[in-house]
Motif scaffolding. Structure first.
Motif, short mmCIF file in Angstrom:
data_model
loop_
_atom_site.label_atom_id
_atom_site.label_comp_id
_atom_site.label_asym_id
_atom_site.label_seq_id
_atom_site.Cartn_x
_atom_site.Cartn_y
_atom_site.Cartn_z
N LEU A 29 0.76 -1.24 0.03
CA LEU A 29 -0.18 0.14 0.08
C LEU A 29 0.79 1.32 -0.13
N LYS A 30 1.99 1.08 0.82
CA LYS A 30 2.57 2.45 0.82
C LYS A 30 3.68 2.69 -0.29
N ASN A 31 4.02 1.53 -1.08
CA ASN A 31 4.65 1.45 -2.26
C ASN A 31 3.74 2.06 -3.32
N ALA A 32 2.59 1.90 -3.28
CA ALA A 32 1.54 2.54 -4.23
C ALA A 32 1.63 3.93 -4.05
N LEU A 33 1.51 4.28 -2.79
CA LEU A 33 1.31 5.78 -2.42
C LEU A 33 2.76 6.71 -3.07
N ARG A 34 3.82 5.80 -2.87
CA ARG A 34 5.27 6.39 -3.51
C ARG A 34 5.17 6.52 -5.07
N ARG A 35 4.28 6.19 -5.73
CA ARG A 35 4.52 6.46 -6.97
C ARG A 35 3.38 7.49 -7.72
N VAL A 36 2.92 8.15 -6.63
CA VAL A 36 2.04 9.50 -7.08
C VAL A 36 2.92 10.68 -7.07
N HIS A 37 2.55 11.39 -8.30
CA HIS A 37 3.18 12.52 -8.69
C HIS A 37 2.32 13.73 -8.96
N ALA A 38 2.63 15.00 -8.76
CA ALA A 38 1.72 15.99 -9.14
C ALA A 38 1.43 16.22 -10.51
N GLY A 39 0.05 16.78 -10.62
CA GLY A 39 -0.29 16.99 -12.30
C GLY A 39 -0.63 18.19 -12.41
N GLY A 40 -2.17 18.10 -12.85
CA GLY A 40 -2.83 19.28 -13.45
C GLY A 40 -3.65 20.17 -12.75
N ILE A 41 -4.97 20.16 -12.95
CA ILE A 41 -5.79 21.10 -12.40
C ILE A 41 -6.66 20.26 -11.22
N THR A 42 -7.85 20.84 -10.65
CA THR A 42 -8.48 20.25 -9.60
C THR A 42 -9.56 19.79 -9.80
N ASN A 43 -9.72 18.63 -10.26
CA ASN A 43 -11.10 17.97 -10.44
C ASN A 43 -11.52 17.32 -8.83
#
Length: 617
Positions: free
Chosen positions: A100-114
């Protein structure tokens, strides 16, 4: 069962007069050794461009801390959103925390706010695993304004209430200074959830832990109280955070939400009463109901309590002790005054707003409540907000602090949630300075649990005690020299005596030399790029720059602004040589084009490199 009690201020009403009195009603679920309830939880995290850098880093670290605190019987899902809504963790038991924590570590910032898209997906996942014996909750975190999907605050708030009726409650968490506090508070109130203002990015894990502690402590839900008022009694105001409706008899039905183990749920009422004669005076019947944990299952309970006041002579009323409820009622009264003052100020009635706060300060002091440290701190807060409102300088940060303090005080009795605020006081920049302590006493401002506290550094004093200190000159890390400090009457905290100066020791940088200045103005010239994006300088912080993203639009690559406050659909003049799909950039300035519906990137362009949690222990 639910235990109820009540008290009044004044404790004894005066005979023969029509007067206002404040009643404090307490409700507590009396359940011995209540077992921990399992959670069905969805974390919904904003990963839009404005979260890039430290905000997203700390938000994901906070999410990892949530994973660490959950157990195998809990259900967790994680949703992230920018333009797109992605499922990082589909609903599942928390049995493999490393995955679960490894999945979180693959998140990066992107675009606008939906925001709506992410939140509704989280609600969908909680609904899939809905279990009335569990705590079913969505935690929605954002640092910005919804600028894609459903954006109307009224629609989102109404939908939050609808989801709560279906069993899915939403807690909202506002991150830093860019979020819409009216929307997040409105959603939380409609859903009978909680709201938190995460003022400093590094306190995200702490705030998440507070919410998890609260969820584990839920022993009752859907507490409703119906007021059957006696003749001659009028309900003037409700001091607690509640949803209020009317039943067919015209009686007020007050929904107070959740009951927490070991914690009173307070209902403050402002009443107008005609006290005709000495003796007991029935004021109302309380009809209450809630769903509470009994024998390891959720059961509905209800009851009725008669609320009876004592009426006496003027002398009896004047000398009646009511200290047992003064503090709790004062917290509610302070919160209500802040809420009222802000509403008046935002309707242009600044003098009236200031008067309400300053009158309350005088009343609290006349009652001797400034001898209690918590109320003394509140008095400093009231003076700070009164001054800011009078000068029309409350600002975005001050407004968020004020609303957060109001929400927490009217909703909970947890002291770690009351009076939070870490915004630098503006007046610190104009303070007189000295470069040595001399015969004075040295103090320092520190941040503790989302609050700015002042402690004594000089020898011979108790460094664990707090110092009552003006809120307007507090700033984390600042040091001061005062003529002296003295103990409060009960010896629980210090008070400053004499002149206050800010200490700036020789050879040390003065970080409070002047108000924080905005980024230097760029040349205003359109940005020029090198041969490729690889040749751009890099940065892992946005600071005062503007975040831009390159996206695929049909067969073309186009640049768009993803920082809050800009139109995400407008085209942008941006060097073609550095455009790469999905890449984020930080530019000095963004100007509106001559056509009034496009942007021009100006000044230096840097490639944004996202920090990772992967190698952080």
């Amino acid at each position: 069962m639910i235990k109820t009690s009540y008290a009044f201020d004044p404790a004894i009403l005066t005979v023969g007069s029509s007067l206002k009195t404040n009643a404090l009603l307490r409700f507590r679920a009396d359940i011995p050794e209540s077992p921990r309830r399992d959670l069905n939880l969805s974390l919904v995290i904003d990963r839009s461009g404005s979260m890039a850098g430290a905000p997203l880093f700390h938000a994901l670290r906070a999410a990892e801390s949530v994973v660490d605190q959950l157990e195998a019987n809990d259900i967790l899902s994680v949703v992230v959103y920018d333009d797109a809504v992605d499922t990082v963790v589909p609903p599942q038991p928390v049995t493999n925390k490393s995955a679960l924590k490894n999945a979180l570590r693959r998140v990066h910032a992107g675009g606008i706010t939906n925001l709506s898209g992410g939140w509704l997906k989280g609600c969908e996942y909680v609904k899939q695993k809905l279990d009335p014996q569990k705590i079913n909750r969505v935690l929605l975190l954002t640092d910005g304004h919804a600028n894609m999907g459903i954006q109307d605050p009224k629609v989102l708030t109404a939908t939050a209430g609808q989801k709560a009726e279906e069993g899915v409650i939403t807690t909202t968490l506002g991150f830093a200074q860019g979020f819409n506090e009216d929307l997040l508070i409105g959603m939380a109130r409609a859903a009978s959830g909680n709201f938190y203002f995460i003022q400093s990015v590094d306190e995200a894990s702490e705030v998440f832990s507070i919410e998890l502690d609260s969820l584990r402590a839920v022993v009752g839900q859907n507490l409703k109280v119906t007021l059957e008022l006696a003749n001659g009694v009028k309900l003037v105001d409700i001091l607690s955070l509640a949803k209020v409706s009317q039943n067919q008899k015209g009686q007020s039905v007050i929904t107070l939400g959740e009951l927490y183990e070991g914690e009173d749920k307070l209902l403050g009422l402002s009443l107008e009463v005609s006290a005709a004669q000495v003796g007991e005076l029935p004021l109302m019947k309380l009809h209450y109901s809630a769903d509470v944990v009994q024998n390891n299952v959720i059961q509905s309970v209800s009851g009725i309590t008669d609320v009876i006041a004592k009426v006496g002579t003027v002398e009896e009323s004047a000398f009646a002790a009511s200290s047992d409820i003064l503090l709790d009622l004062s917290r509610l009264t302070i919160a209500k005054a802040k809420e009222t003052a802000l509403d008046l100020a935002e309707h242009g009635k600044h003098q009236e707003a200031e008067k309400i706060l300053r009158s309350l300060i005088e009343e609290l002091r006349n009652k001797g409540l400034n001898e209690n440290f918590e109320i003394a701190e509140e008095i400093d807060q009231l003076e700070y907000f009164a001054s800011r409102i009078a000068q029309r300088t409350l600002g975005n940060a001050g407004r968020k602090e004020l609303l957060d303090q109001t929400y927490q005080a009217m909703n909970r009795t947890r002291t770690d949630l009351v009076g939070r605020g870490v915004t630098v006081g503006d007046e610190i920049y104009a303070m007189p300075t000295v470069n040595d302590v001399g015969s004075g006493v040295e103090l320092q401002c520190v941040r503790e649990g989302g609050k700015l506290r002042v402690k004594v550094l000089s020898a011979g004093y108790d460094a664990t005690k707090n110092v009552q200190f003006p809120r307007a000159i507090r700033a984390e890390g600042a040091r001061y020299v005062v003529e002296g400090v003295e103990l409060s009457t009960d010896g629980s905290f210090y008070r400053v005596t004499g002149q206050i100066n800010r200490l700036t020791k020789p050879g040390e940088a003065d970080i409070f030399v002047a108000p924080r200045q905005s980024r230097s103005v760029s040349t205003g010239k359109a940005s020029k790029g090198p041969a490729s994006a690889a040749d751009l300088p890099t940065t892992d912080t946005v600071n005062d720059g503007i975040l831009v993203q390159c996206v695929k639009d049909g067969s073309k690559l186009r640049a768009r602004v993803v920082s809050d406050g800009y139109e995400p659909d407008w085209n942008m003049r941006f060097p073609r040589s550095v455009r790469e799909e999905g890449m984020l950039y930080v530019v000095d300035e963004v100007k509106t084009g001559p056509d009034g519906k496009s942007y021009i990137a100006c000044g230096e362009i840097k490639r944004f490199v996202q920090p990772s949690t992967t190698n952080v222990s």
